[in-house]
Design a protein around this motif. Sequence first.
Motif, PDB file in Angstrom:
ATOM      1  N   LEU A 160       0.814  -1.161   0.027  1.00 27.82           N
ATOM      2  CA  LEU A 160      -0.093   0.074  -0.183  1.00 27.82           C
ATOM      3  C   LEU A 160       1.118   1.475  -0.032  1.00 27.82           C
ATOM      4  CD1 LEU A 160      -3.060  -1.113   2.339  1.00 27.82           C
ATOM      5  CD2 LEU A 160      -3.002  -0.406  -0.035  1.00 27.82           C
ATOM      6  N   PRO A 161       2.023   1.604   1.019  1.00 30.18           N
ATOM      7  CA  PRO A 161       2.596   2.845   0.916  1.00 30.18           C
ATOM      8  C   PRO A 161       3.491   2.685  -0.324  1.00 30.18           C
ATOM      9  CG  PRO A 161       3.501   1.129   2.616  1.00 30.18           C
ATOM     10  CD  PRO A 161       2.091   0.768   2.290  1.00 30.18           C
ATOM     11  N   ALA A 162       3.748   1.747  -0.777  1.00 29.38           N
ATOM     12  CA  ALA A 162       4.563   1.431  -2.153  1.00 29.38           C
ATOM     13  C   ALA A 162       3.656   1.973  -3.354  1.00 29.38           C
ATOM     14  CB  ALA A 162       5.428   0.300  -2.250  1.00 29.38           C
ATOM     15  N   GLY A 163       2.433   1.877  -3.185  1.00 33.91           N
ATOM     16  CA  GLY A 163       1.685   2.186  -4.279  1.00 33.91           C
ATOM     17  C   GLY A 163       1.185   0.954  -5.248  1.00 33.91           C
ATOM     18  N   ARG A 164       1.608  -0.270  -5.087  1.00 37.79           N
ATOM     19  CA  ARG A 164       1.387  -1.457  -5.844  1.00 37.79           C
ATOM     20  C   ARG A 164       0.023  -2.014  -5.693  1.00 37.79           C
ATOM     21  NH1 ARG A 164       6.304  -2.615  -3.140  1.00 37.79           N
ATOM     22  NH2 ARG A 164       5.356  -4.304  -1.984  1.00 37.79           N
ATOM     23  N   VAL A 165      -0.793  -1.664  -4.586  1.00 32.85           N
ATOM     24  CA  VAL A 165      -2.147  -2.234  -4.403  1.00 32.85           C
ATOM     25  C   VAL A 165      -3.022  -1.089  -3.903  1.00 32.85           C
ATOM     26  CG1 VAL A 165      -3.638  -3.678  -3.109  1.00 32.85           C
ATOM     27  CG2 VAL A 165      -1.465  -4.476  -3.738  1.00 32.85           C
ATOM     28  N   ALA A 166      -4.017  -0.729  -4.599  1.00 32.37           N
ATOM     29  CA  ALA A 166      -5.146   0.292  -4.225  1.00 32.37           C
ATOM     30  C   ALA A 166      -5.655   0.026  -2.893  1.00 32.37           C
ATOM     31  CB  ALA A 166      -6.278   0.668  -5.296  1.00 32.37           C
ATOM     32  N   PRO A 167      -5.871   1.302  -1.896  1.00 34.60           N
ATOM     33  CA  PRO A 167      -6.425   0.969  -0.793  1.00 34.60           C
ATOM     34  C   PRO A 167      -7.769   0.165  -0.802  1.00 34.60           C
ATOM     35  CG  PRO A 167      -5.544   3.099  -0.889  1.00 34.60           C
ATOM     36  CD  PRO A 167      -5.236   2.553  -2.461  1.00 34.60           C
ATOM     37  N   ASP A 168      -8.532   0.752  -1.652  1.00 31.87           N
ATOM     38  CA  ASP A 168     -10.069  -0.190  -1.647  1.00 31.87           C
ATOM     39  C   ASP A 168      -9.735  -1.564  -1.917  1.00 31.87           C
ATOM     40  OD1 ASP A 168     -11.037   2.496  -1.249  1.00 31.87           O
ATOM     41  OD2 ASP A 168     -11.706   2.829  -3.264  1.00 31.87           O
ATOM     42  N   ASP A 169      -8.919  -2.001  -2.880  1.00 34.94           N
ATOM     43  CA  ASP A 169      -8.814  -3.085  -3.171  1.00 34.94           C
ATOM     44  C   ASP A 169      -8.326  -4.054  -1.725  1.00 34.94           C
ATOM     45  OD1 ASP A 169      -9.397  -2.942  -5.725  1.00 34.94           O
ATOM     46  OD2 ASP A 169      -7.159  -2.813  -6.312  1.00 34.94           O
ATOM     47  N   ALA A 170      -7.390  -3.407  -1.096  1.00 35.64           N
ATOM     48  CA  ALA A 170      -6.874  -4.040   0.245  1.00 35.64           C
ATOM     49  C   ALA A 170      -8.027  -4.181   1.151  1.00 35.64           C
ATOM     50  CB  ALA A 170      -5.806  -3.188   0.794  1.00 35.64           C
ATOM     51  N   LEU A 171      -9.070  -3.197   1.306  1.00 36.62           N
ATOM     52  CA  LEU A 171     -10.077  -3.244   2.262  1.00 36.62           C
ATOM     53  C   LEU A 171     -11.042  -4.054   1.794  1.00 36.62           C
ATOM     54  CD1 LEU A 171     -11.639  -2.211   4.699  1.00 36.62           C
ATOM     55  CD2 LEU A 171     -12.379  -0.188   3.084  1.00 36.62           C
ATOM     56  N   GLY A 172     -11.382  -4.025   0.676  1.00 33.25           N
ATOM     57  CA  GLY A 172     -12.192  -5.315   0.021  1.00 33.25           C
ATOM     58  C   GLY A 172     -11.784  -6.737   0.305  1.00 33.25           C
ATOM     59  N   LEU A 173     -10.536  -6.858   0.140  1.00 34.23           N
ATOM     60  CA  LEU A 173     -10.137  -8.109   0.353  1.00 34.23           C
ATOM     61  C   LEU A 173     -10.209  -8.568   1.853  1.00 34.23           C
ATOM     62  CD1 LEU A 173      -8.392 -10.705  -0.717  1.00 34.23           C
ATOM     63  CD2 LEU A 173      -6.303  -9.242  -0.033  1.00 34.23           C
ATOM     64  N   GLY A 174      -9.629  -7.590   2.528  1.00 33.33           N
ATOM     65  CA  GLY A 174      -9.906  -8.068   4.035  1.00 33.33           C
ATOM     66  C   GLY A 174     -11.241  -8.388   4.503  1.00 33.33           C
ATOM     67  N   VAL A 175     -12.286  -7.593   4.127  1.00 37.74           N
ATOM     68  CA  VAL A 175     -13.784  -7.660   4.316  1.00 37.74           C
ATOM     69  C   VAL A 175     -14.256  -9.072   3.772  1.00 37.74           C
ATOM     70  CG1 VAL A 175     -15.957  -6.812   4.147  1.00 37.74           C
ATOM     71  CG2 VAL A 175     -14.353  -5.146   4.722  1.00 37.74           C
ATOM     72  N   LEU A 176     -13.912  -9.289   2.776  1.00 38.65           N
ATOM     73  CA  LEU A 176     -14.373 -10.396   2.011  1.00 38.65           C
ATOM     74  C   LEU A 176     -13.987 -11.779   2.535  1.00 38.65           C
ATOM     75  CD1 LEU A 176     -14.480  -9.499  -1.591  1.00 38.65           C
ATOM     76  CD2 LEU A 176     -16.327 -10.193  -0.100  1.00 38.65           C
ATOM     77  N   LEU A 177     -12.656 -11.724   3.061  1.00 34.50           N
ATOM     78  CA  LEU A 177     -11.890 -13.050   3.773  1.00 34.50           C
ATOM     79  C   LEU A 177     -12.320 -12.924   5.001  1.00 34.50           C
ATOM     80  CD1 LEU A 177      -8.228 -12.701   2.625  1.00 34.50           C
ATOM     81  CD2 LEU A 177      -9.832 -14.392   1.818  1.00 34.50           C
ATOM     82  N   SER A 178     -12.780 -11.894   5.769  1.00 38.53           N
ATOM     83  CA  SER A 178     -13.151 -12.011   7.072  1.00 38.53           C
ATOM     84  C   SER A 178     -14.589 -12.642   7.122  1.00 38.53           C
ATOM     85  CB  SER A 178     -13.443 -10.606   7.578  1.00 38.53           C
ATOM     86  OG  SER A 178     -12.134  -9.849   8.041  1.00 38.53           O
ATOM     87  N   LEU A 179     -15.350 -12.258   6.235  1.00 38.35           N
ATOM     88  CA  LEU A 179     -16.802 -13.022   6.099  1.00 38.35           C
ATOM     89  C   LEU A 179     -16.605 -14.363   5.721  1.00 38.35           C
ATOM     90  CD1 LEU A 179     -18.800 -10.193   4.190  1.00 38.35           C
ATOM     91  CD2 LEU A 179     -18.864 -10.688   6.529  1.00 38.35           C
ATOM     92  N   PHE A 180     -15.703 -14.940   4.724  1.00 37.98           N
ATOM     93  CA  PHE A 180     -15.579 -16.248   4.244  1.00 37.98           C
ATOM     94  C   PHE A 180     -14.960 -16.974   5.460  1.00 37.98           C
ATOM     95  CE2 PHE A 180     -13.065 -19.572   2.186  1.00 37.98           C
ATOM     96  CZ  PHE A 180     -14.008 -20.156   1.586  1.00 37.98           C
TER      97      PHE A 180
END
Length: 312
Positions: free
Chosen positions: A98-118
Amino acid sequence: MSDTAQILPRSFVAAPPTGATPSARVRDYVDLLKPRVMSLVVFTGLVGVVIAPGHLHPFAAALAVLAIALGSGAAGAINMWYERDLDALMARTRRRPLPAGRVAPDDALGLGVLLSLFSVLLMAVATNFVAAGLLVGAILFYVFVYTVWLKRRTPQNIVIGGAAGAFPPMIGWAAVTGDVSTVSVALFLLIFLWTPPHFWALALYRCDDYRRAGVPMLPVVVGARETKRQMLIYTVLLAPVALVPTLLGTVGWLYGAVALLLSLAFIGHALRVWRTADDENGHSAARRMFRFSLLYLAGLFAALPVDRIVIG
């Protein structure tokens, strides 16, 4: 900065890049899950499954461990999303996706939320609702109590927040038994008391990083001397807790001997850190204690199933 560390509001900290580059790879998304942290979480959760009384089908057990891993990774991804501004300021973390700009913040948040639920749904289907409920508690505690509430506000962040990382063996135990026992609570307390000296050792030799980012880790707020005293106290308190599984009769003398020897060595490292000055030698001692702390916890949890197999 004064002894009462200045906490920087999120809006006042330099923001890292907000867009992901086209070169984002699978590895970058894996890194969001904090795989090194996840490996320890998976190991302690697996030990909880292995030493718990009762029987769980191997496939269900594998799914339970997978759910623990995914829940840990999910919390790590959300943590990285929330702390991307701090990560950009610290040498240890500025190369994260994230700080290096290789992944968008929204993508990281979405991944975290989806994996939490799953992960929670997987645990509920594969085992029981007690284990799933504990997994929910671990994720929410890490995200909201530690990351959002404590990390930027108090030097006790790692003391209270350490509870999040202490859940996995309790979750593994509950996956098999469907309840929480004295032994699983003892394993929870073992990791809970281990966490402060482990992270404070890191904070001693990374103090400038935390100070620059405005994170009130104990060495930043109260200084190295008091931090070393607290580390020594926690290692002494940890020793009898490490012996509880033997004292309760869950495992035998083999684990007890390993726990005693490792605990004495951990106290020895804390004493060595206590006696060194806050200079390069002191930082080297803290670095050695940090590395040993990983061996300490891994050794204890490895000895638990080995004792069950050897002693019976």
